[in-house]
Design an enzyme around this catalytic site. Structure first.
Site, mmCIF file in Angstrom:
data_model
loop_
_atom_site.group_PDB
_atom_site.id
_atom_site.type_symbol
_atom_site.label_atom_id
_atom_site.label_comp_id
_atom_site.label_asym_id
_atom_site.label_seq_id
_atom_site.Cartn_x
_atom_site.Cartn_y
_atom_site.Cartn_z
ATOM 1 N N GLU A 1 9.513 1.177 -0.417
ATOM 2 C CA GLU A 1 9.875 2.593 -0.263
ATOM 3 C C GLU A 1 10.990 3.035 -1.205
ATOM 4 O OE1 GLU A 1 8.680 5.066 1.310
ATOM 5 O OE2 GLU A 1 7.378 4.304 2.883
ATOM 6 N N SER B 1 6.981 11.708 4.442
ATOM 7 C CA SER B 1 8.427 11.796 4.211
ATOM 8 C C SER B 1 9.017 12.879 5.115
ATOM 9 C CB SER B 1 8.711 12.029 2.729
ATOM 10 O OG SER B 1 10.053 11.753 2.427
ATOM 11 N N HIS C 1 7.740 4.881 -2.537
ATOM 12 C CA HIS C 1 7.728 6.114 -1.750
ATOM 13 C C HIS C 1 6.816 7.153 -2.402
ATOM 14 C CE1 HIS C 1 9.611 8.867 1.146
ATOM 15 N NE2 HIS C 1 9.698 9.760 0.173
#
Length: 520
Positions: free
Chosen positions: A332, A208, A428
């Site tokens: 995600e 990320s 995610h």
């Protein structure tokens, strides 16, 4: 009691502690996800762990908002058994203690080595995520035990986030958080051989915001030569222009009743400044007409393409190619829609706005509706946000690196989380505990099950082994990605190597550059 490990760094002596390898004290964890009782490791048979080592001076006082400065040497032996203090945190889910510490020794790192007396071990330097506004190296998700037990020297770092690290300020360098990361990599270059590592075999890795940091480092002359390989899990497409960044700074200063300069904001307590970033983030929808994609992203303090520290967006400014392992999860954006309570409940108006802001102009919104006939508003919104914010930037980084002469390896995590009946999907951050093998951490138990299912253990072993192989040899164990075959490893209950699976997104975005967020 066995003697604890002591290492002489270029600044002074540090004393860590011996901790168990996987398979010693923790042998019961694989099935039950909890510590099993056992004896303490004896000298030389466990992992040598050093925490909270200063790699730069505290960035406060005259050094507030300055580029990092190398630490001063010290006499005697410093204890290195506790993580350094958490950098001031912002956002709805900050990391750290309920009561912020007044300790400002934020720029610290941790080293976990299988043998401080060895030579030439491969090194992995981990840069945490957290939206460029939160996060800490001491998160249990980043437990290095399994990776170090497999032969890597694992380094994890804290760096300035939020306003301290990324707000554009008159009188201060931009992207100070990236400068901190470079300072940490320089410390690694100077010192890692003293912990058994090879300074010529450094892999920088992140997820990320950490992956966005890795992508940025690939473009920066100051980072050249500090690492050989790169791992980027879920690269975010969040950068902004100086014009937009200046307006964000002005908005932050208005909340605090001060001027938008380094001198003025240096008078604001760091944790009060971090709280103001949280306030500004909550108010971003009010700025939608002017700040566009940034306002919709929910994060105000993103890296600035300033032309100096960050010369350009990574997909256009990437220099010489490297050995790169990149990838993303299949679903995600699902994490954010579920945690916000909106999964399945987004309206047609909200989907239309997301398509207008994030789909490539001018035909992107229609292209998504055509490619996904019958999709609900929530499905459309999740698809375009997953693509624009994470999946396409990750794919483009792999493509850009290959075009620059590097070797790229691509993956997609398709294994869904077990939590809430699988509603999170392959969301995610789900890849982080799988790669570290930290399935016994609180967050991993919550999302992946306690105990984890056999397929979770298998995928974790595959991804963790891929990291170890890649850091050691530059090859994770599947074919390299190229623009023609687009071979991608899909990590699932039955992993497989196939043509890049997100072909709909690839077609819609073909020919459209990824651009920095700007004023509307």
């Amino acid at each position: 009691m066995p003697e604890q490990p002591v290492v002489r760094t270029t600044e002074g002596l540090v004393r860590g502690r011996w901790e168990p390898r996987r398979g010693q004290e923790r042998s019961g964890q694989a099935q039950h996800g909890r510590e099993a009782p056992g004896r303490e490791p004896q000298e030389g048979e466990g992992l040598a762990v050093f925490r909270g080592i200063r790699y730069a001076r505290p960035p406060v006082g005259d050094l507030r908002f300055a580029a990092p400065v190398e630490p001063e040497p010290w006499e005697g032996v410093r204890e290195a058994t506790a993580f350094g203090p958490v950098v001031p945190q912002s956002g709805p889910m900050p990391t750290g203690p309920a009561e912020p510490s007044e300790d400002t020794d934020w720029l610290t790192l941790n080293v976990c080595t299988p043998d401080p007396g060895a030579a030439g071990l491969p090194v992995l330097v981990w840069i945490h995520g957290g939206g460029f506004m939160a996060g800490a190296s001491g998160d249990p998700l980043y437990d290095p035990t399994a990776l170090a037990s497999a032969g890597l020297v694992v380094v994890s770092i804290n760096y300035r986030v939020g306003a301290e690290g990324f707000v554009l300020l008159e009188g201060a360098p931009a992207n100070r958080g990236f400068l901190d990361q470079i300072a940490a990599l320089r410390w690694v270059r100077r010192n890692i051989a003293r912990f058994g590592g090879d300074p010529a075999q450094v892999t920088v890795a992140g997820q990320s915001a950490g992956a966005g940091s890795v992508a940025a480092l690939l473009t920066m002359d100051a980072a050249r030569g500090l690492f050989r390989r790169a791992v980027a899990h879920t690269v975010p497409g969040t950068h902004c222009t100086p014009a937009l960044a200046a307006e964000v700074t002005a908005g932050l200063a208005r909340l605090l009743g001060t001027a938008p300069t380094a001198t003025a904001l240096a008078e604001v307590h760091p944790w009060r400044l971090a709280a103001a970033v949280t306030e500004l983030g909550a108010a971003l929808p009010e700025h939608l007409a002017r700040w566009g994609r940034l306002a919709h992203s929910g994060i105000a303090t993103v890296p600035v393409v300033d032309g100096e520290v960050l010369p350009g967006s990574p997909w256009s400014a990437l220099g010489d190619g490297v050995e790169l392992l990149a990838g993303h999860t299949r679903d995600e954006f699902r994490l954010f829609s579920v945690l916000s309570g909106r999964h399945g409940g987004f309206t047609e108006k909200e989907a239309r706005l997301a398509l207008e802001l994030f789909a490539p102009a001018p035909d992107g919104p229609d292209a998504y509706r055509t490619a996904l006939p019958g999709a609900t508003p929530s499905e459309l919104l999740e698809a375009v946000c997953s693509d624009a914010l994470f999946r396409v930037p990750s794919l483009r980084l792999a493509e850009a690196n290959a075009a620059a002469g590097g070797t790229s390896y691509l993956f997609e995590l398709a294994l869904p989380a077990a939590a809430l009946g699988g509603v999170f999907g392959a969301c995610h951050s789900l890849d982080v505990p799988l790669a570290f093998g930290s399935l016994d951490s609180p967050t991993a138990r919550q999302f992946l099950g306690d105990p984890p299912a056999p397929e979770v253990v298998r995928v974790s072993a595959e991804l963790r082994q891929a990291w170890v192989r890649f850091a050691t040899t530059g090859d994770p164990g599947w074919p390299a990605f190229d623009p023609d075959e687009q071979l991608t490893r899909v990590l699932d209950a039955r992993s497989r190597t196939v043509r890049y699976p997100e072909q709909t997104a690839r077609r819609i975005w073909a020919g459209h550059p990824l651009t920095a967020y700007d004023l509307r």
